[in-house]
Design a protein around this motif. Structure first.
Motif, PDB file in Angstrom:
ATOM      1  N   ALA A   3     -38.524 -24.296 -23.310  1.00 50.00           N
ATOM      2  CA  ALA A   3     -39.642 -24.422 -24.459  1.00 50.00           C
ATOM      3  C   ALA A   3     -39.241 -22.776 -25.189  1.00 50.00           C
ATOM      4  O   ALA A   3     -39.620 -21.861 -24.496  1.00 50.00           O
ATOM      5  CB  ALA A   3     -40.789 -24.615 -23.340  1.00 50.00           C
ATOM      6  N   ARG A   4     -40.227 -23.559 -26.481  1.00 47.84           N
ATOM      7  CA  ARG A   4     -39.891 -22.851 -27.460  1.00 47.84           C
ATOM      8  C   ARG A   4     -41.066 -22.226 -27.911  1.00 47.84           C
ATOM      9  O   ARG A   4     -41.138 -21.181 -29.220  1.00 47.84           O
ATOM     10  CB  ARG A   4     -38.370 -22.935 -28.267  1.00 47.84           C
ATOM     11  CG  ARG A   4     -37.644 -22.115 -27.599  1.00 47.84           C
ATOM     12  CD  ARG A   4     -35.764 -22.729 -28.427  1.00 47.84           C
ATOM     13  NE  ARG A   4     -35.749 -23.550 -28.548  1.00 47.84           N
ATOM     14  CZ  ARG A   4     -34.777 -24.488 -29.280  1.00 47.84           C
ATOM     15  NH1 ARG A   4     -34.635 -23.823 -30.476  1.00 47.84           N
ATOM     16  NH2 ARG A   4     -34.606 -25.637 -29.288  1.00 47.84           N
ATOM     17  N   GLY A   5     -41.849 -23.055 -27.982  1.00 49.57           N
ATOM     18  CA  GLY A   5     -42.749 -23.317 -28.499  1.00 49.57           C
ATOM     19  C   GLY A   5     -43.701 -21.904 -28.893  1.00 49.57           C
ATOM     20  O   GLY A   5     -43.690 -20.723 -28.386  1.00 49.57           O
ATOM     21  N   ALA A   6     -43.871 -21.728 -30.357  1.00 45.65           N
ATOM     22  CA  ALA A   6     -44.281 -20.301 -30.575  1.00 45.65           C
ATOM     23  C   ALA A   6     -45.936 -19.473 -30.261  1.00 45.65           C
ATOM     24  O   ALA A   6     -45.207 -18.416 -29.671  1.00 45.65           O
ATOM     25  CB  ALA A   6     -44.239 -19.437 -32.397  1.00 45.65           C
TER      26      ALA A   6
ATOM     27  N   ALA B 198     -42.242 -19.685 -37.049  1.00 46.25           N
ATOM     28  CA  ALA B 198     -42.442 -20.717 -35.315  1.00 46.25           C
ATOM     29  C   ALA B 198     -41.105 -21.286 -35.047  1.00 46.25           C
ATOM     30  O   ALA B 198     -40.924 -21.646 -34.115  1.00 46.25           O
ATOM     31  CB  ALA B 198     -43.001 -21.989 -36.845  1.00 46.25           C
ATOM     32  N   GLY B 199     -40.239 -21.524 -36.427  1.00 47.57           N
ATOM     33  CA  GLY B 199     -38.583 -21.966 -36.499  1.00 47.57           C
ATOM     34  C   GLY B 199     -38.426 -23.514 -37.213  1.00 47.57           C
ATOM     35  O   GLY B 199     -37.532 -23.437 -37.251  1.00 47.57           O
ATOM     36  N   GLU B 200     -39.811 -24.280 -38.058  1.00 45.50           N
ATOM     37  CA  GLU B 200     -38.865 -24.826 -38.757  1.00 45.50           C
ATOM     38  C   GLU B 200     -40.263 -24.567 -39.748  1.00 45.50           C
ATOM     39  O   GLU B 200     -41.121 -24.201 -39.871  1.00 45.50           O
ATOM     40  CB  GLU B 200     -39.090 -26.480 -38.277  1.00 45.50           C
ATOM     41  CG  GLU B 200     -37.624 -27.386 -37.254  1.00 45.50           C
ATOM     42  CD  GLU B 200     -38.190 -27.909 -36.562  1.00 45.50           C
ATOM     43  OE1 GLU B 200     -37.247 -28.771 -35.785  1.00 45.50           O
ATOM     44  OE2 GLU B 200     -39.584 -28.540 -36.673  1.00 45.50           O
ATOM     45  N   PRO B 201     -40.042 -25.397 -40.754  1.00 46.94           N
ATOM     46  CA  PRO B 201     -40.589 -25.296 -42.129  1.00 46.94           C
ATOM     47  C   PRO B 201     -41.620 -26.542 -42.076  1.00 46.94           C
ATOM     48  O   PRO B 201     -42.382 -26.367 -43.620  1.00 46.94           O
ATOM     49  CB  PRO B 201     -40.336 -25.717 -43.262  1.00 46.94           C
ATOM     50  CG  PRO B 201     -38.612 -26.409 -42.642  1.00 46.94           C
ATOM     51  CD  PRO B 201     -39.047 -25.856 -41.304  1.00 46.94           C
ATOM     52  N   HIS B 202     -42.098 -27.602 -40.712  1.00 45.09           N
ATOM     53  CA  HIS B 202     -42.149 -29.262 -41.393  1.00 45.09           C
ATOM     54  C   HIS B 202     -44.121 -28.654 -40.919  1.00 45.09           C
ATOM     55  O   HIS B 202     -43.921 -28.249 -40.364  1.00 45.09           O
ATOM     56  CB  HIS B 202     -41.587 -29.856 -40.727  1.00 45.09           C
ATOM     57  CG  HIS B 202     -40.380 -30.154 -40.476  1.00 45.09           C
ATOM     58  ND1 HIS B 202     -39.439 -30.119 -42.012  1.00 45.09           N
ATOM     59  CD2 HIS B 202     -39.001 -29.734 -39.745  1.00 45.09           C
ATOM     60  CE1 HIS B 202     -38.176 -29.916 -41.822  1.00 45.09           C
ATOM     61  NE2 HIS B 202     -37.789 -29.443 -40.984  1.00 45.09           N
TER      62      HIS B 202
ATOM     63  N   SER C 248     -38.340 -32.158 -27.314  1.00 48.48           N
ATOM     64  CA  SER C 248     -38.377 -32.073 -28.444  1.00 48.48           C
ATOM     65  C   SER C 248     -39.129 -30.855 -30.102  1.00 48.48           C
ATOM     66  O   SER C 248     -39.525 -31.221 -30.606  1.00 48.48           O
ATOM     67  CB  SER C 248     -40.334 -32.829 -29.156  1.00 48.48           C
ATOM     68  OG  SER C 248     -41.587 -31.812 -28.500  1.00 48.48           O
ATOM     69  N   PHE C 249     -38.941 -30.286 -29.835  1.00 48.41           N
ATOM     70  CA  PHE C 249     -39.250 -28.592 -29.867  1.00 48.41           C
ATOM     71  C   PHE C 249     -38.037 -28.990 -31.529  1.00 48.41           C
ATOM     72  O   PHE C 249     -38.983 -28.418 -32.860  1.00 48.41           O
ATOM     73  CB  PHE C 249     -38.311 -27.336 -29.710  1.00 48.41           C
ATOM     74  CG  PHE C 249     -38.584 -26.205 -30.052  1.00 48.41           C
ATOM     75  CD1 PHE C 249     -40.015 -25.225 -30.905  1.00 48.41           C
ATOM     76  CD2 PHE C 249     -37.375 -26.038 -31.320  1.00 48.41           C
ATOM     77  CE1 PHE C 249     -40.251 -24.718 -31.637  1.00 48.41           C
ATOM     78  CE2 PHE C 249     -37.474 -24.908 -31.628  1.00 48.41           C
ATOM     79  CZ  PHE C 249     -38.320 -23.616 -32.390  1.00 48.41           C
ATOM     80  N   ASN C 250     -36.890 -29.705 -31.669  1.00 50.78           N
ATOM     81  CA  ASN C 250     -36.083 -29.762 -32.741  1.00 50.78           C
ATOM     82  C   ASN C 250     -36.548 -31.272 -33.305  1.00 50.78           C
ATOM     83  O   ASN C 250     -36.466 -31.499 -33.201  1.00 50.78           O
ATOM     84  CB  ASN C 250     -34.687 -29.879 -32.232  1.00 50.78           C
ATOM     85  CG  ASN C 250     -33.666 -30.169 -33.300  1.00 50.78           C
ATOM     86  OD1 ASN C 250     -33.809 -29.887 -34.038  1.00 50.78           O
ATOM     87  ND2 ASN C 250     -32.503 -30.184 -32.374  1.00 50.78           N
ATOM     88  N   GLY C 251     -37.556 -30.111 -34.332  1.00 44.66           N
ATOM     89  CA  GLY C 251     -38.476 -31.911 -35.238  1.00 44.66           C
ATOM     90  C   GLY C 251     -39.641 -31.543 -35.220  1.00 44.66           C
ATOM     91  O   GLY C 251     -40.128 -32.315 -35.913  1.00 44.66           O
ATOM     92  N   LEU C 252     -39.564 -30.751 -34.256  1.00 42.11           N
ATOM     93  CA  LEU C 252     -41.711 -31.032 -34.358  1.00 42.11           C
ATOM     94  C   LEU C 252     -41.875 -28.849 -33.597  1.00 42.11           C
ATOM     95  O   LEU C 252     -42.345 -29.061 -32.622  1.00 42.11           O
ATOM     96  CB  LEU C 252     -42.064 -31.771 -33.057  1.00 42.11           C
ATOM     97  CG  LEU C 252     -41.732 -33.075 -33.530  1.00 42.11           C
ATOM     98  CD1 LEU C 252     -41.968 -34.556 -32.361  1.00 42.11           C
ATOM     99  CD2 LEU C 252     -43.187 -33.590 -34.430  1.00 42.11           C
TER     100      LEU C 252
END
Length: 341
Positions: free
Chosen positions: A41-44, A188-192, A256-260
């Motif tokens: 779990a890595r949700g910022a 947060a880890g992603e630009p999306h 799901s962190f990888n992509g979301l």
């Protein structure tokens, strides 16, 4: 006089009955640390007080699924101790953040009963509320579970509740103060952002995790889930311990962190099914489908409706030509999450 409790059986439930569950539990940073140790779990927003403060919150709340698992665990001795399987969820709503130091308790109302045709079990529907130490409702959901009968007997009149297929997006509760206008996508880890996702899009989360008995047993004890099928190998004819469904939910959510990575908070659970059993040694992967998007009144905050699938198979594969879940599919979860627009 017998002082031990063998748990409730199907014939012990009454429509409209309200059950106050033991035992209240005070949550701390310890639960967060164990949760993040069990799952990737890595949700910022749940990992960093500073990140949460920059998003308008006083600190990082506890992960939404920590609240869910804690409340769920409280209900097990009264609802699913003698369960054959937990079947599904609906009308789930996260109503207030849970903070370290909060004490949660649970209360359930029996809203449906239906005996199975074999006369050996039946399905019980309950609406469960999670309340904090102030009496504030932090979580509410419906679940239904197949429960063994103690002995053959007369079937009660079947009552199946009429449940909404989706929580309306206009009723989603956004935590007070949440503001994504200054959201830091780099941290947060992603630009999306929400506008980068299209309805119908399939996201393969790529990574897999092999489920082991040690992690499953620790998770089940952590949430004080006492259902016999998770602990006692003699409860099943195949001699296997069934992996706790909540363990799969959190595992798939973390994958799901990888992509979301920017789907930061789960605020509603529309539907859910544990499609097939999971056992130690299974390698679990996850994929998501974007079902809908919506606006909220909070600055910079939108909502995305996702189908999250845990599977031993390929991304995008869900049902066969007969309409039934494929044998590789373990979990099918439909939920709303908050995301920067």
């Amino acid at each position: 006089m017998t002082k031990t409790n063998a748990g409730r059986f199907f014939e012990d439930y009454r429509l409209g009955e309200v059950i106050d569950h033991a035992v209240p539990r005070t949550l701390s940073g310890g639960e967060r640390a164990l949760y993040h140790a069990l799952y990737p779990a890595r949700g910022a927003l749940y990992s960093s007080d500073a990140f949460a403060a920059d998003c308008g919150l006083p600190a990082a709340p506890l992960d939404d699924l920590i609240a869910f698992h804690t409340v769920f665990g409280k209900t097990v001795p009264d609802v699913s101790l003698n369960a054959v399987a937990n079947l599904g969820y609906a009308e789930g709503r996260w109503l207030a953040p849970v903070w370290p130091g909060d004490t949660l308790r649970a209360q359930s109302e029996v809203i449906g009963l239906k005996q199975n045709s074999n006369g050996k079990s039946g399905v019980v529907w309950v609406r469960t509320r999670g309340l904090n130490q102030h009496g504030t409702e932090v979580l509410s959901y419906v679940r239904w579970v197949m429960v063994r009968r103690r002995a053959p007997g007369e079937a009660p009149q079947a009552v199946i509740p009429d449940l909404a297929s989706v929580v309306p997006p206009e009723t989603l509760v956004v935590p007070d103060g949440l503001d994504f206008t200054g959201y830091d996508f780099g941290l947060a880890g992603e630009p999306h952002r929400l506008s980068d996702y299209s309805v119908g899009e399939i996201i393969d989360h790529v990574d897999g995790v092999t489920v082991e008995e040690a992690e499953h047993m620790l998770a089940t004890r952590l949430w004080q889930n006492t259902a016999k099928v998770h602990f006692d190998a003699t409860q099943r004819d195949d001699g296997k311990r069934l992996i706790y469904g909540g363990h799969l939910i959190s595992l798939a959510r973390a994958l799901s962190f990888n992509g979301l990575a920017n789907a930061q908070l789960i605020v509603a659970l529309n539907a859910g099914a544990h499609a097939n059993p999971c056992f130690s040694g299974d390698t679990v992967r996850a994929w998501s489908e974007v079902l809908a998007t919506a606006e909220t009144k909070a600055p910079g905050v939108g909502a995305v409706r996702l189908r999250l699938v845990a599977t031993k198979g390929e991304a995008g594969a869900l049902r066969g030509a007969d309409g039934k879940y494929l044998s590789d599919v373990l979990l099918d979860l439909d939920f709303w999450a908050l995301m920067p627009v």
